[in-house]
Design a protein around this motif. Sequence first.
Motif, PDB file in Angstrom:
ATOM      1  N   TYR A 301      12.353   4.779   9.467  1.00 60.92           N
ATOM      2  CA  TYR A 301      12.555   5.892   9.773  1.00 60.92           C
ATOM      3  C   TYR A 301      10.359   7.259   8.904  1.00 60.92           C
ATOM      4  O   TYR A 301      10.147   7.687   9.320  1.00 60.92           O
ATOM      5  CB  TYR A 301      13.878   6.555   9.479  1.00 60.92           C
ATOM      6  CG  TYR A 301      14.326   6.844  10.741  1.00 60.92           C
ATOM      7  CD1 TYR A 301      14.536   6.689  11.379  1.00 60.92           C
ATOM      8  CD2 TYR A 301      16.238   5.912   9.749  1.00 60.92           C
ATOM      9  CE1 TYR A 301      15.532   6.291  12.996  1.00 60.92           C
ATOM     10  CE2 TYR A 301      16.709   6.245  10.656  1.00 60.92           C
ATOM     11  CZ  TYR A 301      16.771   5.618  11.951  1.00 60.92           C
ATOM     12  OH  TYR A 301      17.576   5.285  12.707  1.00 60.92           O
ATOM     13  N   SER A 302      10.480   6.289   7.687  1.00 65.85           N
ATOM     14  CA  SER A 302       9.807   6.605   6.583  1.00 65.85           C
ATOM     15  C   SER A 302       8.149   6.091   6.463  1.00 65.85           C
ATOM     16  O   SER A 302       7.489   4.954   7.504  1.00 65.85           O
ATOM     17  CB  SER A 302       9.769   6.193   5.295  1.00 65.85           C
ATOM     18  OG  SER A 302       9.426   4.827   5.797  1.00 65.85           O
ATOM     19  N   ILE A 303       7.872   6.984   6.663  1.00 64.14           N
ATOM     20  CA  ILE A 303       6.007   6.673   7.305  1.00 64.14           C
ATOM     21  C   ILE A 303       5.235   6.298   5.909  1.00 64.14           C
ATOM     22  O   ILE A 303       5.498   7.246   4.444  1.00 64.14           O
ATOM     23  CB  ILE A 303       5.806   7.946   7.868  1.00 64.14           C
ATOM     24  CG1 ILE A 303       6.421   8.352   9.100  1.00 64.14           C
ATOM     25  CG2 ILE A 303       3.761   7.385   7.644  1.00 64.14           C
ATOM     26  CD1 ILE A 303       5.792  10.339   9.554  1.00 64.14           C
ATOM     27  N   LEU A 304       4.759   5.352   6.098  1.00 68.59           N
ATOM     28  CA  LEU A 304       3.816   4.749   4.229  1.00 68.59           C
ATOM     29  C   LEU A 304       3.034   5.410   4.701  1.00 68.59           C
ATOM     30  O   LEU A 304       2.128   5.066   5.557  1.00 68.59           O
ATOM     31  CB  LEU A 304       4.429   3.363   4.048  1.00 68.59           C
ATOM     32  CG  LEU A 304       5.718   3.136   3.824  1.00 68.59           C
ATOM     33  CD1 LEU A 304       5.444   1.415   4.162  1.00 68.59           C
ATOM     34  CD2 LEU A 304       5.965   3.181   2.484  1.00 68.59           C
ATOM     35  N   LYS A 305       2.063   5.777   2.893  1.00 68.99           N
ATOM     36  CA  LYS A 305       0.686   6.118   3.452  1.00 68.99           C
ATOM     37  C   LYS A 305      -0.397   4.827   2.953  1.00 68.99           C
ATOM     38  O   LYS A 305       0.489   3.568   2.310  1.00 68.99           O
ATOM     39  CB  LYS A 305       0.075   7.053   2.307  1.00 68.99           C
ATOM     40  CG  LYS A 305      -0.680   7.959   2.407  1.00 68.99           C
ATOM     41  CD  LYS A 305      -0.306   9.223   1.486  1.00 68.99           C
ATOM     42  CE  LYS A 305      -2.113   9.984   1.547  1.00 68.99           C
ATOM     43  NZ  LYS A 305      -2.124  10.448   0.474  1.00 68.99           N
ATOM     44  N   HIS A 310       2.190  -2.597   1.380  1.00 72.28           N
ATOM     45  CA  HIS A 310       1.269  -2.132  -0.212  1.00 72.28           C
ATOM     46  C   HIS A 310       2.618  -2.594  -0.954  1.00 72.28           C
ATOM     47  O   HIS A 310       2.724  -3.710  -2.344  1.00 72.28           O
ATOM     48  CB  HIS A 310       0.824  -1.190  -0.299  1.00 72.28           C
ATOM     49  CG  HIS A 310       1.507   0.180  -0.518  1.00 72.28           C
ATOM     50  ND1 HIS A 310       1.449   1.134   0.310  1.00 72.28           N
ATOM     51  CD2 HIS A 310       1.648   0.460  -1.260  1.00 72.28           C
ATOM     52  CE1 HIS A 310       2.393   2.336  -0.182  1.00 72.28           C
ATOM     53  NE2 HIS A 310       2.265   1.889  -1.339  1.00 72.28           N
ATOM     54  N   PRO A 311       3.968  -1.464  -0.984  1.00 75.17           N
ATOM     55  CA  PRO A 311       4.793  -2.106  -1.781  1.00 75.17           C
ATOM     56  C   PRO A 311       5.586  -3.491  -2.530  1.00 75.17           C
ATOM     57  O   PRO A 311       6.184  -3.398  -3.134  1.00 75.17           O
ATOM     58  CB  PRO A 311       6.047  -1.390  -1.418  1.00 75.17           C
ATOM     59  CG  PRO A 311       5.839   0.041  -0.082  1.00 75.17           C
ATOM     60  CD  PRO A 311       4.718  -1.102   0.511  1.00 75.17           C
TER      61      PRO A 311
ATOM     62  N   MET B   1       9.595   0.623  -4.049  1.00 80.35           N
ATOM     63  CA  MET B   1       9.307   1.006  -3.824  1.00 80.35           C
ATOM     64  C   MET B   1       9.315   2.579  -4.395  1.00 80.35           C
ATOM     65  O   MET B   1      10.104   2.948  -4.907  1.00 80.35           O
ATOM     66  CB  MET B   1       9.810   1.531  -2.434  1.00 80.35           C
ATOM     67  CG  MET B   1       9.233   2.615  -0.920  1.00 80.35           C
ATOM     68  SD  MET B   1      10.114   3.271  -0.573  1.00 80.35           S
ATOM     69  CE  MET B   1      11.013   1.976   0.710  1.00 80.35           C
ATOM     70  N   THR B   5       4.426   7.091  -4.353  1.00 76.70           N
ATOM     71  CA  THR B   5       3.547   6.536  -2.810  1.00 76.70           C
ATOM     72  C   THR B   5       3.339   7.161  -1.365  1.00 76.70           C
ATOM     73  O   THR B   5       2.802   7.118  -0.478  1.00 76.70           O
ATOM     74  CB  THR B   5       3.154   5.012  -2.861  1.00 76.70           C
ATOM     75  OG1 THR B   5       4.076   4.920  -3.398  1.00 76.70           O
ATOM     76  CG2 THR B   5       2.053   5.682  -4.558  1.00 76.70           C
ATOM     77  N   VAL B   6       5.187   7.518  -1.630  1.00 73.22           N
ATOM     78  CA  VAL B   6       5.823   6.883  -0.197  1.00 73.22           C
ATOM     79  C   VAL B   6       5.772   8.313   0.180  1.00 73.22           C
ATOM     80  O   VAL B   6       6.910   9.474  -0.064  1.00 73.22           O
ATOM     81  CB  VAL B   6       7.281   6.869  -0.231  1.00 73.22           C
ATOM     82  CG1 VAL B   6       7.932   6.385   1.400  1.00 73.22           C
ATOM     83  CG2 VAL B   6       7.687   5.347  -0.662  1.00 73.22           C
ATOM     84  N   THR B   7       5.191   9.143   1.652  1.00 74.36           N
ATOM     85  CA  THR B   7       5.834  10.157   1.755  1.00 74.36           C
ATOM     86  C   THR B   7       6.983  10.242   2.848  1.00 74.36           C
ATOM     87  O   THR B   7       7.254   9.191   3.553  1.00 74.36           O
ATOM     88  CB  THR B   7       4.411  11.000   3.100  1.00 74.36           C
ATOM     89  OG1 THR B   7       4.533   9.625   3.719  1.00 74.36           O
ATOM     90  CG2 THR B   7       3.638  11.474   2.189  1.00 74.36           C
ATOM     91  N   GLY B   9       9.821  10.610   5.244  1.00 73.29           N
ATOM     92  CA  GLY B   9       9.830  11.195   7.007  1.00 73.29           C
ATOM     93  C   GLY B   9      10.575  12.678   6.684  1.00 73.29           C
ATOM     94  O   GLY B   9      10.389  13.508   7.168  1.00 73.29           O
ATOM     95  N   ARG B  10      11.502  12.722   5.443  1.00 72.90           N
ATOM     96  CA  ARG B  10      12.599  13.780   6.025  1.00 72.90           C
ATOM     97  C   ARG B  10      12.905  14.530   4.363  1.00 72.90           C
ATOM     98  O   ARG B  10      13.271  13.540   3.365  1.00 72.90           O
ATOM     99  CB  ARG B  10      13.722  13.610   7.006  1.00 72.90           C
ATOM    100  CG  ARG B  10      13.997  14.291   8.052  1.00 72.90           C
ATOM    101  CD  ARG B  10      15.700  14.184   8.004  1.00 72.90           C
ATOM    102  NE  ARG B  10      15.332  13.807   9.388  1.00 72.90           N
ATOM    103  CZ  ARG B  10      16.486  13.469  10.185  1.00 72.90           C
ATOM    104  NH1 ARG B  10      17.356  13.511   9.147  1.00 72.90           N
ATOM    105  NH2 ARG B  10      16.896  12.686  10.785  1.00 72.90           N
TER     106      ARG B  10
END
Lengths: 345, 385, 333
Positions: A301-305, A310-311, B1, B5-7, B9-10
Motif C-alpha cells: 500500500y505504500s508509495i516509495l519515493k 532503493h531500500p 526501510m 525516505t518513505v512517504t 500511504g496513511r
Amino acid sequence: MATDNLLIEIKDLHTYFYLAEGVVRAVDGVDLRIKRGQTMGIVGESGCGKSVTALSLMQLVPPPGRIESGEILFYRAVRGNNASTMTEVVKITDLKPNSKEMRSIRGNQISMVFQEPMTAMSPVRTIGAQIMEVIMLHQEVDRAEARRRAIDMLARVNLPNPAQAIDRYPFELSGGMRQRALIAMALSCHPSLLIADEPTTALDVTTEAQILELMRTLQNDLGMAIMYITHNMGVIAEMADEVAVMYLGRVVEQTDVQSLFFNPLHPYTRALLKSIPQLSDATAKKRRRLEVIKGMVPDPYSILKGCTFHPRCEEMIPGVCDQVLPMLIEVEPNHSVRCHLYGTP
Amino acid sequence: MSASTVTKGRPGRKKRQETEVQREEEFYRAGQWQLVWWKFKRHRLARVSLAVLAVFYFVAIFADFLSPHDPLHRFQDHLAHPPTIIRIRDAQGNFRAPFIYGTVKGRDPETFRPVHKIDTNSIHPVKLFVRGDPYKFWGLFPTDVHLFGTGKDAMPIFILGTDSIGRDVLSRIFYGGRISLSVGLVGIAISFILGLILGGISGFFGGVVDEVIQRVIEVLTTLPQIPLWMALAAALPRDWPRVQVYFATTLILSIFGWTGLARIVRGRLLSMREEDFVLAARLDGESEWRIITRYMLPGFASYIIVSLTGSLPGMILGETSLSFLGIGLNPPTISWGVMLQEAQDIVNVAYFPWVLWPVPVVVVAVLMFNFVGDGLRDAADPYVT
Amino acid sequence: MLSYIAMRFLRTIPQLFLISVLAFIIIQLPPGDIVETQIQNLQASGATVDQRQAELLRKQYGLDRPVHLRYLLWIGKIVTKFDFGYSYAFQKPVADVIKERMGYTFAIALLSAILTWVIAIPVGVFVAVKQYSLADYIVTFFTFIGMAVPGFFLALVIMYIALTKFGIRVGGLFSPEYMVAPWSWGKFLDLLSNMWLPIVLLGIGGTAGTIRTMRAMMLDELRKQYVMVARAKGLSELQVIIRYPMRLAINPIISGLMWLLPWLFSGGTLVEIVLNLPTAGPALYSALMAEDMYVAGAYILIIGALTSISAVFSDILLAASDPRIRFGGVEGV
C-alpha cells in the motif's frame, strides 16, 4: 526495431487494485514489446505484477482491480485478398472486458496457461468437452470436426491415447498430463500469443523439463509468441529469447537472454542471479553461501519515493535514488535498464 | 526501510503496525476458546443477537416480577381486551404523568359483539413497583410487588391485551419464555449427552454397533421431524404431571438433535485415532479414557458447540408447533406454543389478533439463535481468521 | 454406474426395515392395548361388549402373540396386501384414509421443492456473483427471516389478513361446489387455485435455506482457477458462470433433495393442519388426537419410505451430475 515484426506493445500500463485497506499499484508503468514468434520471459519475485500484467493483456483483471491508464496494442494478423498477411492494430485497452470483440481475441489469438493444473479444469466435464468448447467458440466447425481437432491437439502435446483421453475427466489424469491437456486447450485455436503464467511451478522437476521441451517444440511447429512468466531464472535461461525483469509493478531491465545472464546491469537483476544455487558451488571445494536479497518486498500500500528498489539496493546513491524515479533507458542496443547508475534523465 | 525516505500511504500507519504486531503475538498465544470468542465478537450481528437473547432470558428468569399480572389470573370483566395504550396526553390535550384510560364494556352497534370502550373520564396512572397479584418470587419469597402496573382496584394494564378468557398476554409471554426458551437448552443438553455417548460408542467400538448406529442416524435424518414428534408426543399419557410431560417433550424434541453431533464425534474419533499426538499419548501409557477426554475432546469442542446451537432453533419451533397443536404441553402450562392454541380458530384471531403476539416473539428468538449460530460457526472455523 | 445404483438400492433395505420398526414402536406406544380403547369407544357409543368379543378382537389384532410375531404380522399384511390395519377414528381401513390424502401431500411437497429450486438457484447464483452488493444484503436479510418463520405462522397471518381485509376464509383444497364433484377440468383448475397457497407457504423456508447454500457454494467455486481459465477461453461472463461454477455449486443442492423433502413433509404437516387441507397431515393429527395409532404408524412408514427412496434418486442424480462420485474418486478439487 521493425514494427511489422511486433505483436504486442504495452505502453506505460498502470493496473491498480482498489481495496478497503488502500490502493495496491500492482502494475505501475510497464513498457513491453513482444515480437512475433519470440519468447518473452518475465521474471520477478511474487507480487511484482507479472501475473497482473498478463491478465491486463487479456482484459481479465479481476475486480476490485482495473486498468488505470496506459495502452496495450495488439498487431493482429489479417489475411488479405491475395493470400498475403497484413496486420491491423487492435487497441486492447479500448475494448470492454466482456465485449464481443475482446472475447473473440481471448482464447483465440491470445490464450493463457495457468499455474495450477489441478484446479484449472472443471472436474465435472471431460477434458474433451472443455477443449472442444474453445474450438467451437472461435471456429465455425461442427462437433465432429471440433472433436477431431481436439484429438489432434492432444496428440500434439503427446498425451498418450488421445482418442481415449479426450473422454477422460481431469481427475483421472496426473498433474503433468493435465498441464499438457491445458496447453492443448490453449493452443487449440492456434493463437499468435500464448501467455504461460508459471505453468510448471506446481509440477515436479522431471515433468517440468518435459513440459518446457514440449512448449519449445510446439512454438517451432505453430510459430506463436510466448510470454513466459516465472520467478525461476533457470527456466528463463532455458526458454526465453528476450527477458524483462520486473520489480514492484515496473520493468527494471529488458534485454536478450544472453546479455541478461552475462551482462546484467540493474542491481536487482544481479542480486537475483546471485541467489541461484549453481552446480559449480557444490563441486567446488570452497562452498559459497547462497546470497539473498536483503530486506523484504515493501508493504504493497505504500508509495516509495525515488527508485522503488532503493531500500534493498547494495549500490544505492543517497540523495538520488531515494528522490528521483529513474526512467527506462536504452544503455546498449536492445538493452534497457531503469537505474540511476546508468545515467540520470 | 528508513522512515525519512518513505512517504507513508496513511498517517499513523507505523504505530498501527506496531499494535498489530502485538495483537498478532497475543493471537498466537491465545487459547482455542479465546480465539473463538475474538472471532465471534467481530461478527456484529451475532453479538447484537446474543445481547437480545440475553434480554429474553433475563425477562424469562425474572418473569414473576417483570410481568404486571399473574399469567393465570382471569380478568372476568376484561375478556379479549385490546392492548392498552399508555398515554401522556389526556383528551383535553394536557400533558401528565403516564396513565391509561379505563374501559367500559359495550356492544358494537353493527356486529353486536362485545367491545371495550375507552372512558376518558377514568384515568389511572401507571406506576413502578406497584402491588398486584400475589406470587412467590422464584417460588420462594411471597410478595405482590410488580415492576409496573396501575395497582389494585384501578383499571388493570394490558400492554398486549388479554386472551379470550381474560388473561394478560404480556405476562403470559414473559412466563411462556421460561418453558419455550428452556426447552431448547434442556434439549441440547440431552442431545449433547446422547450424541457424545452414541457417537463415542460408534467411533470407538466400530463394527456392528457402529453400523447399527449409523443406520439409525441415516433413518432419523431422512424422516420428517414434526410428524414423528407428533406421534411420539401424542403417546405421552395424558395424566402425567406437568414436569414429567415437560421433560418427556424435550426428550422427544432431542430425538433428532443428537444425530449431527454423533456423526461429528464419530468422524473425529476415527480420524484422530490415526494422529500423531494421540499415538504419542498412547505411547506415554495414558489410558484410553484419558486420551479421549484430555486429548481428543478439546480438539473438537468448537464443532460440538456449533452443531448444538444449530439444532436449538429447530427445537424451539418444535415445541411451539407441538404445543400449538395441543400435543405434548397443554394448559395450565404456559408456553408460546400453548398460547397460540387460541389462534387455532381463525375467527378468534380475526376478532382479537393480539393473541398472535407469540408469533413475532418466537420468530425473533429463532432469528437471534440463527445469527448467533452463524457467528459461532464462522468463529469456530479454524480456516477463517 | 449400474452397480452404483444397485448398491444404493440395497442400502435402503436396512433403512426401510428400521423405519418400519420405528412405525411399529409408535403403534405400540400408548399405554393399554388398542382393544381396550376400542372397547371403550364401542361402549361409549352404547354397544355392549362381552368378554368373548374382546378376546376375538384381541386375536384379530394378534395381541395374544409375542411382540416380534405381531410385528411380522403387521408388516406382512402391509407388504402383501397393502393392509395397514383399520382406523376406528375414521371408521375405515387405514389404507383408504391415507391413499388419496398422501397423494395431495406428496404433490404439494414436490411442487414446493420445484418452486424452491426455480427461485433459489438463480437468486443464489446472482447474489454470489454480486457479493456485498445491495441486492446481496437485501436477499441475505430475507433469507434469514425466511428461515426463522415457519410456514404455519405465515399461514396464520395470511388467513387473518384474508379474513379481516377481504372477508375470505382461506383453506381447503377445493371450493364447496367441487368438494364431492367427480374429477373435471373445472375441479382441476379449482384445485390449482387453492393449492398454490400451501405450496408457496411451504416453499418459503426451503427457498431461504437453499439460497444460502447456493450462495455459499457459488462463492467457494468462483474462487477456483477454472473460472479464470473459462474466462480466458473467451466465453461470455454468463456462459462462464452457468457452465463452470454453477454446474458444480448445484451438486449440493441435488443431494439436498434428501434434506429438502423430509423438511417439506415436516413443515407441511402443520401448514396443512392450519389450512385444513384434505391431506395426510390433518388426518395424522385427528388420528393422534383419537389415539388411533395405526394411522400414525402408516403415515410414518409411508413418509419414511418415500423420503428414503427419494434419497436414492437424489444420490443417483448426483452421481450422474458429478463424475467424481460415479467413479468413486474422492480427490478434492
